[in-house]
Motif scaffolding. Structure first.
Motif, PDB file in Angstrom:
ATOM      1  N   UNK D  82       5.999  -2.952 -32.455  1.00  0.00           N
ATOM      2  CA  UNK D  82       5.546  -2.914 -31.054  1.00  0.00           C
ATOM      3  C   UNK D  82       4.860  -4.230 -30.695  1.00  0.00           C
ATOM      4  N   UNK D  83       5.107  -4.710 -29.493  1.00  0.00           N
ATOM      5  CA  UNK D  83       4.426  -5.934 -29.039  1.00  0.00           C
ATOM      6  C   UNK D  83       3.026  -5.560 -28.564  1.00  0.00           C
ATOM      7  N   UNK D  84       2.048  -5.867 -29.390  1.00  0.00           N
ATOM      8  CA  UNK D  84       0.665  -5.483 -29.070  1.00  0.00           C
ATOM      9  C   UNK D  84      -0.006  -6.495 -28.152  1.00  0.00           C
ATOM     10  N   UNK D  85       0.362  -7.759 -28.304  1.00  0.00           N
ATOM     11  CA  UNK D  85      -0.315  -8.777 -27.491  1.00  0.00           C
ATOM     12  C   UNK D  85       0.590  -9.964 -27.235  1.00  0.00           C
ATOM     13  N   UNK D  86       0.540 -10.443 -26.023  1.00  0.00           N
ATOM     14  CA  UNK D  86       1.319 -11.600 -25.630  1.00  0.00           C
ATOM     15  C   UNK D  86       0.335 -12.548 -24.955  1.00  0.00           C
ATOM     16  N   UNK D  87       0.208 -13.753 -25.505  1.00  0.00           N
ATOM     17  CA  UNK D  87      -0.829 -14.677 -25.037  1.00  0.00           C
ATOM     18  C   UNK D  87      -0.178 -15.909 -24.439  1.00  0.00           C
ATOM     19  N   UNK D 128       8.324  -5.956 -20.454  1.00  0.00           N
ATOM     20  CA  UNK D 128       9.106  -4.787 -20.908  1.00  0.00           C
ATOM     21  C   UNK D 128       8.767  -4.384 -22.346  1.00  0.00           C
ATOM     22  N   UNK D 129       8.506  -5.384 -23.190  1.00  0.00           N
ATOM     23  CA  UNK D 129       8.149  -5.071 -24.582  1.00  0.00           C
ATOM     24  C   UNK D 129       6.750  -4.459 -24.670  1.00  0.00           C
ATOM     25  N   UNK D 130       5.852  -4.950 -23.866  1.00  0.00           N
ATOM     26  CA  UNK D 130       4.500  -4.392 -23.851  1.00  0.00           C
ATOM     27  C   UNK D 130       4.528  -2.942 -23.365  1.00  0.00           C
ATOM     28  N   UNK D 131       5.317  -2.689 -22.326  1.00  0.00           N
ATOM     29  CA  UNK D 131       5.430  -1.320 -21.816  1.00  0.00           C
ATOM     30  C   UNK D 131       5.976  -0.385 -22.893  1.00  0.00           C
ATOM     31  N   UNK D 132       6.955  -0.866 -23.633  1.00  0.00           N
ATOM     32  CA  UNK D 132       7.574  -0.064 -24.681  1.00  0.00           C
ATOM     33  C   UNK D 132       6.597   0.221 -25.819  1.00  0.00           C
ATOM     34  N   UNK D 133       5.589  -0.651 -25.955  1.00  0.00           N
ATOM     35  CA  UNK D 133       4.674  -0.555 -27.100  1.00  0.00           C
ATOM     36  C   UNK D 133       3.477   0.347 -26.843  1.00  0.00           C
TER      37      UNK D 133
END
Lengths: 245, 245, 245, 245
Positions: D82-87, D128-133
């Motif tokens: 899961x993408x937990x954080x995107x900085x 989209x990846x954050x939502x999925x996570x």
């Protein structure tokens, strides 16, 4: 009337731009920039036939060459007129959409139509003329940018519009701090509400006077323009009395 | 001149308050409130002898009873004049001092002279009269508060002044949101710079025109007052072109 | 646990104050100030019986003498403990009412319970101790003020509360700019939403997790406190994910 | 360590980005995006050899295809994380120059390197990846944007940088308001001061600790990431204690 100088208005349709043009035409020759001649032709005729002086130049303010041509034309037609006021009122870039449905082009247009192209080109061509006009302009040469609620608030589904308007405000504020001390009055007006223009005529609101009057916005721009350099306003927020904010 | 209504100015010395009084006296009878009669007497005479109508009432705006007496006197003297504008321009509370040297009284005075007493009493007595004037005032009844740089920025050694000015802005903003929809125009002007008044005459600055002109501040207040309710400005920042901000 | 210093929390009830006390009690002895002993007694017992060290002092933070007594008592009881953190979390002054129905006392209380008396007295007594603790405190000595939505927005019927909260923010900002360079970390937290405390337990909201967790607010205060002086945050806004802002 | 998810950091050099990567690598696999592999290679090696998991992908975040390729690669390499954080920590666009000397390209780069291209592409691929996570991430999935003083203040000669940073803040705020209620934590950090990185090592300042610590900035980002959804911070300003602001 003998024109005391020149005012350029970028973004002239049937609303605020037209009111600004009429207001500034009382003292100045006005140049109206808009992509489509149909946007300025009736207004040019109206102003000229009522004793003022107006020309329109078909311009895409988001296009560097188009802006260059317009200013070349202005300098050719008005070689001796000091540029007293330059008003950036260009619309464009408004889109309300879930962020993940926003296309690259829509987001880019939000910025290009405001700061990144249009605002930048317009300011870069206006400022040398404004600087030159300091001695001869009847009021401190003035550069005004039209902002919106989205200039200071980013909202859901408004990423494109808010990004463009925030950036335009950054441009205005940076220019105010750089050119203010040189005697140029740079201002930013936050228009917060629905403007009473042909497109919004049929929008019936629960209160009367609930839409911003374009003529009153124009009066505010004129007020900003006529401030002496001892007393410059940078920012002004305008809204109908009934508006929630 | 036939007076079209009434304007009350709280805080009248030889500077901004006097300019505001002269400006509003062109259309209205003006009432000048100041603690010491010597602050308003010459001005009252000047306005009356040049065709206007002015009275002064010795008032301590930080004192509830004194404000009550003043407004009772106003209603007695002008029973039929709509209150078109009420301007809160009271000074006081300015002190620049390391925080740990600030006395309880100095800090309190910073707040009392602005929001806590003076602003509150003045607004509470003005608003019922402004509401009553909605039909008869030539322009939307207006309540303007004078702010400062310290209204939006707390600085070292300015805790007392900033606290008072922040609180006054909170009051203004709360009233704008409550009474705007009722047709009252509430505004807040941020005066950011040195005002050109007798007290600052001898301050020589490195640029000419480097001080705010009190007459231009007054013109700005008049501009705010004459806005129609379709197009109210809440906030305006005024500074000399040369000011760092 | 060996206490590494002292933390004082003004405004301790069953909500945020209690959570802050528990959090800071993990490293420090904590002093709880509240008017009524019933507000801190169970918490004092809880902390002491779980290995921490806490005392409560019945204090009216709006009263200069009461604050003086409290700090005299603190210095007597903890003569050798550096004051690592002082947290201003006092409630009071909240009233929602049409402005013209607001009494003088209600408006004054809005300011007195925040900046004018409570915040001022608390800061003036805390800062000398914080300055003295710079060498011995495990983290930069910290002064945190609890703000609210009304700290940056004045709303209809909120004049009293907004005035107090604006003024408290002015105080915090002025102190941050004066004492930051002296090594004291001054912060202001904007709590924007309903806090999940006993009083709001029965408020059923349409989403779960829609109330601010007092423990998480406390974690945020702790995070602020543990920042090194290379990297101080002044302001932080905290709200539930679902909050409109 | 067993990775609990994924963190992507756009803009990794020897400074803040590296510290963020090290901090998030304590719990997550980290993906480092930078144009030049020399920017991330030593860090990738360092993290992998100390028990973490890191990869670097050479990416031009201002190029839509390059960002697409990077995210395709990420999804291929970490299909189940899961993408937990995107900085978003991308630099670029900084230029200090009189406005009239600014080229079209320089001004555009100010915007493209922040909001218009880099920020937009990165957000559109991350969300989209954050939502999925949301179900599987140990903390609420988080999107953080790095801002600067210029995010809230336009200054003379800073038009390009301020425009880009204002626009990035507009993007962040719009996304916070759109995706916050969906459980994604969007934050904006205002870095106000000189960061202590190799490039600034030789800048000797009159006080010690006068530069921001990249590790402390990283701690702040981690703190933001670990906030529960009851208590999200949107904005944080970070500066050295000695900084004028």
């Amino acid at each position: 009337m003998t024109s005391k100088g020149l005012a350029i208005i970028a973004g002239v349709g049937p609303g605020t731009g037209a009111s600004i043009a009429r207001r500034f035409a009382k003292l100045y020759s006005v140049v109206l920039l808009s992509r489509s001649p149909s946007n300025f032709e009736p207004l040019v005729q109206e102003i000229n036939s009522s004793g003022g002086k107006a020309i329109g130049i078909s311009t895409d303010v988001s296009d560097a060459n188009s802006v260059k041509s317009a200013f070349d034309e202005i300098e050719k037609q008005f070689p001796d007129s000091p540029l007293a006021a330059s008003i950036f009122n260009a619309a464009g870039g408004f889109v309300r959409k879930p962020f993940l449905e926003l296309t690259d082009e829509e987001y880019s247009t939000g910025l290009d139509s405001q700061a990144r192209k249009a605002g930048f080109y317009f300011a870069q061509r206006s400022l040398p003329l404004l600087l030159k006009a300091r001695e001869s302009s009847p009021h401190p040469p003035t550069l005004i940018f039209t902002g919106a609620t989205a200039s200071i608030k980013g909202s859901a589904q408004f990423a494109a519009f808010a990004s463009g308007k925030f950036a335009l405000r950054a441009l205005a504020q940076s220019l105010a701090r750089e050119f203010g001390p040189q005697g140029i009055h740079v201002s930013h007006a936050i228009i917060d509400g629905i403007i009473d223009i042909p497109r919004t005529k049929q929008w019936v609101l629960p209160h009367e006077d609930a839409k911003l009057s374009p003529d009153s916005i124009a009066d505010s721009y004129w007020y900003l323009h006529t401030q002496p350099r001892t007393t410059f306003a940078f920012e002004l927020d305008l809204r109908p009395y009934i508006e929630k904010w």
